[in-house]
Design an enzyme around this catalytic site. Structure first.
Site, PDB file in Angstrom:
ATOM      1  N   PRO A  61     -39.791 -18.445  12.205  1.00 32.20           N
ATOM      2  CA  PRO A  61     -40.649 -18.175  13.358  1.00 32.20           C
ATOM      3  C   PRO A  61     -40.518 -16.741  13.861  1.00 32.20           C
ATOM      4  O   PRO A  61     -39.415 -16.204  13.941  1.00 32.20           O
ATOM      5  CB  PRO A  61     -40.169 -19.179  14.408  1.00 32.20           C
ATOM      6  N   HIS A  62     -41.658 -16.144  14.158  1.00 31.54           N
ATOM      7  CA  HIS A  62     -41.687 -14.794  14.744  1.00 31.54           C
ATOM      8  C   HIS A  62     -42.989 -14.655  15.504  1.00 31.54           C
ATOM      9  O   HIS A  62     -43.922 -15.430  15.298  1.00 31.54           O
ATOM     10  CB  HIS A  62     -41.535 -13.712  13.677  1.00 31.54           C
ATOM     11  N   GLY A  63     -43.034 -13.673  16.375  1.00 29.45           N
ATOM     12  CA  GLY A  63     -44.170 -13.534  17.273  1.00 29.45           C
ATOM     13  C   GLY A  63     -45.383 -12.893  16.620  1.00 29.45           C
ATOM     14  O   GLY A  63     -45.315 -12.376  15.506  1.00 29.45           O
TER      15      GLY A  63
END
Length: 144
Positions: free
Chosen positions: A61-63
């Site tokens: 997960p990353h923005g």
């Protein structure tokens, strides 16, 4: 530059929901002053667009790109859920939260992808008994 320290690695015997895993990843990154608490929303937005499940039990997960202002420094969070996480229908064991400033996230991503593309390495990561053992196996990410 150390993107990963021992304090950013956790092993849980049980499972978690994807939402809980996103929150824990954010909490770890916040604890080392890498992101603001708003970063969890950026991670959620990314998952709504495209799942960050990469195969081999790994989710990263990353923005989204629009939320770069929530990133204060490059860092990783590493959590192994031995009971697994249902990641949009895929079984994730490792949830590696990524905060990368500028182009640094690409380099971090490639380091992780290389590590998790090797089934022997994944087996070692899965067998590690302690955060210390995991850290030793993952320490290559700091040499980028």
């Amino acid at each position: 530059m150390s993107v990963l320290t021992l304090e950013q690695i956790r092993i849980h015997p049980g499972s978690a929901t994807q939402e809980e895993a996103l929150q824990e990843a954010t909490d770890i990154l916040v604890s080392v002053n890498a992101v603001t608490p708003a970063y969890v929303d950026a991670m959620r937005q990314r998952e709504q667009t495209v799942s960050t499940f990469m195969g081999n039990g790994l989710a990263i997960p990353h923005g989204t790109n629009e939320t770069k202002d929530a990133i204060l420094a490059s860092a990783l969070s590493v959590v192994r859920y031995d009971g697994g996480v249902d990641w949009a229908g895929e079984p994730a064991t490792f949830v590696i939260g990524i905060a990368g400033r500028g182009d640094e996230h690409l380099e971090i991503l490639s380091q992780i992808a290389i590590l998790f593309s090797d089934e022997d390495d994944v087996a070692k990561l899965t067998a590690a008994q302690t955060p210390e053992e995991l850290f030793a196996l993952l320490s290559a990410v700091n040499e980028g």
